[in-house]
Design a protein around this motif. Structure first.
Motif, short mmCIF file in Angstrom:
data_model
loop_
_atom_site.label_atom_id
_atom_site.label_comp_id
_atom_site.label_asym_id
_atom_site.label_seq_id
_atom_site.Cartn_x
_atom_site.Cartn_y
_atom_site.Cartn_z
N PHE A 162 9.37 -21.61 -17.59
CA PHE A 162 8.87 -20.25 -17.34
C PHE A 162 8.65 -20.03 -15.85
O PHE A 162 8.95 -18.96 -15.32
CB PHE A 162 7.58 -20.02 -18.11
N GLU A 163 8.14 -21.05 -15.14
CA GLU A 163 7.95 -20.93 -13.69
C GLU A 163 9.29 -20.90 -12.96
O GLU A 163 9.44 -20.20 -11.95
CB GLU A 163 7.09 -22.09 -13.19
N LYS A 164 10.26 -21.65 -13.47
CA LYS A 164 11.60 -21.58 -12.88
C LYS A 164 12.17 -20.18 -13.02
O LYS A 164 12.83 -19.67 -12.11
CB LYS A 164 12.53 -22.60 -13.56
N ARG A 195 19.77 -19.54 -20.11
CA ARG A 195 18.59 -19.86 -20.92
C ARG A 195 17.31 -19.58 -20.16
O ARG A 195 16.36 -19.04 -20.71
CB ARG A 195 18.62 -21.33 -21.35
N ILE A 196 17.29 -19.94 -18.88
CA ILE A 196 16.09 -19.70 -18.07
C ILE A 196 15.78 -18.21 -18.01
O ILE A 196 14.63 -17.78 -18.13
CB ILE A 196 16.28 -20.25 -16.64
N ARG A 216 3.86 -24.18 -22.44
CA ARG A 216 3.87 -24.12 -23.90
C ARG A 216 5.21 -23.68 -24.48
O ARG A 216 5.47 -23.88 -25.67
CB ARG A 216 2.76 -23.18 -24.39
N LEU A 217 6.07 -23.06 -23.66
CA LEU A 217 7.35 -22.56 -24.18
C LEU A 217 8.49 -22.95 -23.27
O LEU A 217 8.49 -22.62 -22.09
CB LEU A 217 7.30 -21.03 -24.33
N GLY A 218 9.48 -23.65 -23.85
CA GLY A 218 10.66 -24.04 -23.10
C GLY A 218 11.77 -23.01 -23.23
O GLY A 218 11.69 -22.07 -24.03
N SER A 219 12.83 -23.19 -22.45
CA SER A 219 13.89 -22.18 -22.41
C SER A 219 14.70 -22.12 -23.70
O SER A 219 15.21 -21.06 -24.06
CB SER A 219 14.83 -22.46 -21.23
N GLN A 223 15.01 -18.63 -25.65
CA GLN A 223 16.29 -17.96 -25.91
C GLN A 223 16.32 -17.43 -27.34
O GLN A 223 16.80 -16.32 -27.60
CB GLN A 223 17.44 -18.93 -25.67
N LYS A 224 15.79 -18.20 -28.29
CA LYS A 224 15.75 -17.75 -29.69
C LYS A 224 14.78 -16.57 -29.86
O LYS A 224 15.08 -15.60 -30.56
CB LYS A 224 15.32 -18.91 -30.59
N LEU A 225 13.64 -16.65 -29.19
CA LEU A 225 12.66 -15.56 -29.28
C LEU A 225 13.18 -14.30 -28.59
O LEU A 225 12.89 -13.19 -29.02
CB LEU A 225 11.33 -15.99 -28.66
#
Length: 323
Positions: A162-164, A195-196, A216-219, A223-225
């Protein structure tokens, strides 16, 4: 090789020497072509790197001084996000040991100072009840701060996806580079950068919640959300992200499942038909199926009613077609 070096290598043949300073140009003539944008990014990198060397030289000649914590100004979005455990570890260290590296600030009007580096150390000092902190003061322009900080933090191993994403957005704002150009310059695959940037499609409320705990959430899950958000499930996605932030036991897979699940519809209650006080049958409908259940198991009577219902429907359809 860092993203700054990759940008320099990518633009080596564009026509601007790395040692040449960026040329001033009117604000309404921003480069529009890919080589132009990359060359502009190169010039900014050269300028930032030169200023960093100047600052290092300045700091060698100037001793750190104590500045009041009340005089420090923090710029939103510049502070590195630490997990609660990482911040507590930093705080415990500073509680027991002297500050090894002074923070870096630049002077503002009114005896105020803008924090350039050291936001988490300042936050820890404040929680420890300290009144001042050792700082080095350097002269640096706003644009130089953002650009230099970006390249020093962008591909840090501890940086969350998320920071990226936020840093990639800032890079676009600073240079005008497209996502394809960013992936090429950073040495990352297009699919990874895509994805990012999936975070960009999440509802604003979800991104606001996620900013509290970006780890708490990866890329991949993002992407799915993001796809579910575009499918019209923004409210469910926001709910799922908030659950992730508030509940440490709630996994990313469960968040995706929560946002994916279909809304449950309550079946209407069946209608009970009586003859006097005696219940004869009940009529129900669910998922396009109409059912009639007789309370008294009389096969002959049920068959008669089935025939009557068939005749009624046929007659009704015939009258409708006649209209």
């Amino acid at each position: 090789m860092g993203i700054g070096d990759r940008l320099l290598a990518k633009t080596a043949n564009v026509g601007t020497k790395p040692t040449e300073p960026a040329q001033a140009r009117p604000t309404d003539s921003e480069p529009r072509t890919s080589p132009g944008r990359l060359m502009d990014a190169q010039n900014r990198i050269n300028s930032a790197q030169a200023r960093i060397k100047e600052l290092e030289a300045q700091l060698e000649d100037k001793a750190a001084l104590e500045v009041s914590l009340d005089s420090l100004i923090e710029v939103s979005g510049r502070r590195r996000k630490l997990t609660p455990e990482q911040f507590q570890e930093l705080k415990n260290n500073l509680a027991q040991h002297a500050l090894a590296t002074p923070i870096l600030v630049r002077t503002l009007p009114g005896d105020r100072f803008e924090i350039v580096a050291g936001h988490n150390r300042v936050a820890a000092y404040r929680e420890l009840g300290r009144k001042s902190i050792r700082a080095n003061i350097a002269s640096i322009e706003e644009g130089e701060i953002e650009f230099a900080a970006f390249f020093s933090n962008l591909l840090s191993p501890s940086l969350t996806d998320f920071e990226k994403y936020w840093n990639f957005k800032r890079l676009q704002e600073l240079t005008g580079l497209s996502r394809t150009e960013i992936s090429e310059s950073a040495g990352l695959s297009k699919s990874h950068v895509t994805r990012i940037f999936s975070f960009d499609l999440l509802p604003d409320a979800a991104k606001t919640a996620l900013s509290e705990k970006p780890e708490r959430l990866g890329s991949n899950a993002a992407q799915k959300l993001a796809a579910l958000t575009e499918a019209g499930k923004a409210e469910k996605v926001t709910e799922a992200v908030r659950r992730l932030v508030d509940d440490e036991t709630f996994t990313q897979d469960r968040a995706v499942a929560l946002a994916t699940e279909k809304q449950r519809t309550t079946a209407p209650s069946p209608t009970v038909i009586k003859r006097g006080k005696r219940k004869v049958c009940e009529v129900s409908s669910r998922n396009g199926v109409v059912g009639v259940r007789f309370f008294e198991k009389n096969a002959t009577e049920a068959e008669e009613w089935a025939q009557r219902i068939t005749e009624f429907i046929s007659k009704s359809l015939g009258e409708s077609s006649g209209d």
